[in-house]
Design a protein around this motif. Structure first.
Motif, short mmCIF file in Angstrom:
data_model
loop_
_atom_site.label_atom_id
_atom_site.label_comp_id
_atom_site.label_asym_id
_atom_site.label_seq_id
_atom_site.Cartn_x
_atom_site.Cartn_y
_atom_site.Cartn_z
N TRP A 183 0.82 -1.20 0.00
CA TRP A 183 0.00 0.00 0.00
C TRP A 183 0.86 1.27 0.00
CZ3 TRP A 183 -4.35 1.47 -1.63
CH2 TRP A 183 -4.94 2.66 -1.20
N CYS B 66 0.92 4.12 -2.88
CA CYS B 66 0.73 5.53 -2.52
C CYS B 66 1.82 6.40 -3.14
CB CYS B 66 0.72 5.66 -1.00
SG CYS B 66 0.68 7.36 -0.37
N SER C 38 1.51 5.94 -7.53
CA SER C 38 0.27 6.09 -8.30
C SER C 38 0.28 7.40 -9.10
CB SER C 38 -0.94 6.06 -7.37
OG SER C 38 -2.12 6.34 -8.08
N HIS D 31 -4.61 11.17 -8.93
CA HIS D 31 -4.91 12.02 -7.77
C HIS D 31 -6.40 11.94 -7.49
CE1 HIS D 31 -0.91 13.76 -8.09
NE2 HIS D 31 -1.15 14.07 -9.34
N SER D 32 -6.76 11.61 -6.26
CA SER D 32 -8.18 11.58 -5.92
C SER D 32 -8.74 12.99 -5.89
CB SER D 32 -8.37 10.91 -4.56
OG SER D 32 -7.88 11.74 -3.53
N GLU E 2 -7.63 14.81 -2.84
CA GLU E 2 -6.25 15.28 -2.94
C GLU E 2 -6.16 16.52 -3.82
OE1 GLU E 2 -4.46 10.76 -2.43
OE2 GLU E 2 -4.51 11.71 -4.40
N ARG F 80 -0.77 12.72 0.00
CA ARG F 80 -1.19 11.33 -0.18
C ARG F 80 -0.96 10.51 1.09
NH1 ARG F 80 0.80 9.33 -6.16
NH2 ARG F 80 -0.80 10.42 -7.38
N TRP G 45 -3.85 11.43 3.51
CA TRP G 45 -5.18 10.97 3.15
C TRP G 45 -5.27 9.48 2.93
CZ3 TRP G 45 -8.77 13.91 4.63
CH2 TRP G 45 -8.73 15.30 4.47
N ARG G 46 -4.22 8.87 2.42
CA ARG G 46 -4.31 7.46 2.04
C ARG G 46 -3.78 6.50 3.11
NH1 ARG G 46 -2.77 6.95 -4.41
NH2 ARG G 46 -3.83 8.86 -5.12
N VAL G 47 -2.89 6.99 3.98
CA VAL G 47 -2.22 6.08 4.92
C VAL G 47 -2.54 6.45 6.37
CG1 VAL G 47 -0.01 5.12 5.68
CG2 VAL G 47 -0.37 5.65 3.26
#
Length: 569
Positions: A25, A29, A32, A35-36, A39, A169, A172-174
């Motif tokens: 993961w 991150c 990638s 971008h969400s 983000e 990232r 928000w992602r981790v």
């Protein structure tokens, strides 16, 4: 006794199983291209361009400047605490030197605390300053690691990524998702999460009431360990039943501390497309970790020779844990305490579930040595970077022995890289030993010690090793809330963070610009057990030669005194 090693083996097995999905993961991150929407909104809110490519100078400058601004904001809020909301106990603002120390501590991922959080901070500062800087410090370290690994992976490139993209990232992602899940688990285990500051409990004798302080503890605890931060809501840290109520919460604390640092080794292998290389770094850290775990567990289980000669029964039995139980929680015992001590200093977290000041002299070598080495899993991101600096040094030494230009991951290691690596290697001990020497000579500094002689020296040495390694734990026999210690420890935290991180980012930039060279007959392979053993050897030899004289003045002398049956002066 055998049950201890069964527990430790089970712990390692679980850690290995968690390392793979966590590493996958993290690599996703960092690499990638998507971008969400959240983000993109964040980039727009802070006014940055996610398409900007940054060289190591730009990447490092943004890291330092953003950290500096957050530190300044934290300092101002701590100085204005008395005027902020969510402060029903009317806690006063911190003094200038203490606010500087606290702000520097939390932005550098150190989390050293020269104050009692539950009685001196409000819910506002606990959430905004303390918890907020915990997220920022951990994200900055992971972002630096992402840039460093890109430098190793790229060829003929002038950039190592975009700091803001990495930082956003990671948040928000981790860090935020993991912290939310873990906080809910902690609440299930009994950790408070409330905006109420206190509860008045009626004691069993019926005639008195007891004030129980509390607040948003679970949310702080989750990022405290996932971010390898370590600062506690309460001054007793993870020994407090509100922070660490059950054996399960204790084990979750330990696993959370190592989850991301261990996952970073797998992420490195994934990003480099060399999974075996990542496992070699994981194995090197694990070998050193297990060795020091065995040292502290054996020392604490054997107990104190002075107490044995005084007639105290320190033998393990079905009715008592035996060994040195001073300063330890009965609900954790020596086995789980030793694992916590090793983990919190290996991962440079600084959280404690026991009084490190009460460890035996031989047992205290484990936390001191792990902070001095500062590369055994290490803090989020920076631990991997520190281990990679030793890997570069190892291939350099191996190359010199066979008379060839050393190579690491397909890049030639030349004069510039070695100079930068040695600058980082030397900055760490210079900071620890330099500040320790100053404190030992400074007029009035000894008045902060509860102990004299070698144990008192160990308390000072531990403080500056903890600050420089951005660990945050303490022997706690030292009253560090003085202008001298607040200022010098704060400076040690900043120096330990940035005087090692920036030279290694420069190494990443230099490596990224180099062309890749194919492996030849004289190339020393680095994804092998032989290299892992050599790396462990170099780490221990360099650390031993650097710090052994200082350790000899503290815990070694104290151990010899204990064996000789002398009382500490």
């Amino acid at each position: 006794m055998g049950l201890a090693w069964i527990e430790y083996a089970a712990f390692v097995a679980v850690l290995v199983l968690l390392t793979m999905p966590m590493g996958w993961w993290l690599a996703r991150c960092f690499t990638s291209a998507h971008h969400s929407r959240l983000e993109r909104w964040t980039y727009a809110a802070i006014g940055v361009d996610p398409q900007e490519r940054m060289g190591w100078q730009r990447y490092g400058a943004v890291l330092v400047m953003s950290n500096g601004l957050l530190m300044l904001l934290g300092y101002l809020l701590l100085r204005l605490q008395g005027s902020l909301p969510l402060n029903p106990l009317q806690n006063a603002a911190q003094t200038p030197d203490l606010a500087f120390n606290t702000a520097a501590s939390f932005i550098t991922n150190t989390n050293w605390q020269a104050y009692a959080g539950e009685s001196s901070l409000s819910n506002a500062t606990q959430m905004v300053v303390i918890t907020g800087l915990m997220f920022a410090g951990a994200a900055a370290g992971l972002a630096a690691a992402a840039g460093f690994v890109r430098g190793l992976a790229r060829s003929g490139s002038q950039d190592i990524g975009n700091y803001w993209v990495d930082f956003v990232r990671i948040l928000w992602r981790v860090l935020l998702p993991l912290s939310l899940v873990l906080a809910l688990v902690y609440v299930w285990q009994g950790v408070p999460q409330t905006l109420n500051t206190e509860v008045l409990a009626h004691t069993l004798d019926g005639g008195r009431t007891q004030q129980l302080l509390m607040g948003p503890v679970a949310s702080l605890e989750s990022i405290k360990h996932l971010g390898t931060n370590g600062g506690g809501f309460f001054s007793m840290n993870a020994a407090h039943p509100f922070e660490n109520p059950t054996p399960l919460s204790n084990m979750l604390h330990i696993l959370a501390m190592l989850l991301i640092p261990a996952g970073m080794t797998y992420a490195l292998g994934s990003m480099l497309l060399k999974r075996r290389q990542g496992w070699v770094f994981f194995g090197a850290s694990l070998v050193i970790f297990v060795g020091f775990l065995a040292l502290v567990w054996t020392a604490e289980q054997n107990g104190s020779g002075l107490l044995a000669r005084a007639g105290a029964d320190q033998q393990w039995s079905a009715t008592q844990p035996g060994g040195n139980m001073e300063g330890k929680e009965l609900r954790f015992g020596i086995v789980d305490t030793a694992l916590f001590v090793t983990t919190t200093t290996a991962a440079t977290t600084g959280s404690v579930n026991a009084m490190h000041d009460s460890l035996t002299p031989l047992g205290s070598i484990t936390p001191l040595a792990l902070m001095m080495l500062n590369c055994v899993f290490g803090g989020d991101g920076v631990g991997l970077i520190n281990l990679l600096q030793y890997a570069i040094l190892t291939v350099f030494l191996a190359g010199m022995m066979i008379g060839r230009t050393p190579e690491f991951l397909g890049k030639k290691i030349e004069v510039r890289e070695i100079k930068l690596v040695m600058l980082a290697v030397l900055a760490h001990p210079a900071c620890i030993l330099g500040w320790t020497a100053l404190a030992a000579l400074w007029p009035g500094a000894a008045d902060s010690l509860n102990n004299r002689g070698p144990h008192g020296f160990s308390e000072i040495l531990y403080a500056y090793a903890s600050a420089t390694a951005n660990n945050g734990s303490a022997f706690a026999g030292l009253n560090a809330n003085t202008p001298f210690f607040n200022t010098t420890l704060g400076l040690a935290m900043l120096m330990g963070r940035y005087l090692t991180l920036l030279p290694l980012l420069a190494v990443a930039g230099s490596m990224a610009s180099k062309p890749s060279v194919p492996a030849g007959a004289g190339t020393f392979p680095t994804a092998t057990p032989l290299f892992m053993g050599l790396l462990v050897f170099v780490v221990l030899v360099v650390g031993g030669l650097t710090f052994l004289p200082a350790l000899a003045l503290g815990p070694v002398v104290e151990q010899l005194q204990m064996l000789g049956g002398q009382l500490y002066p």
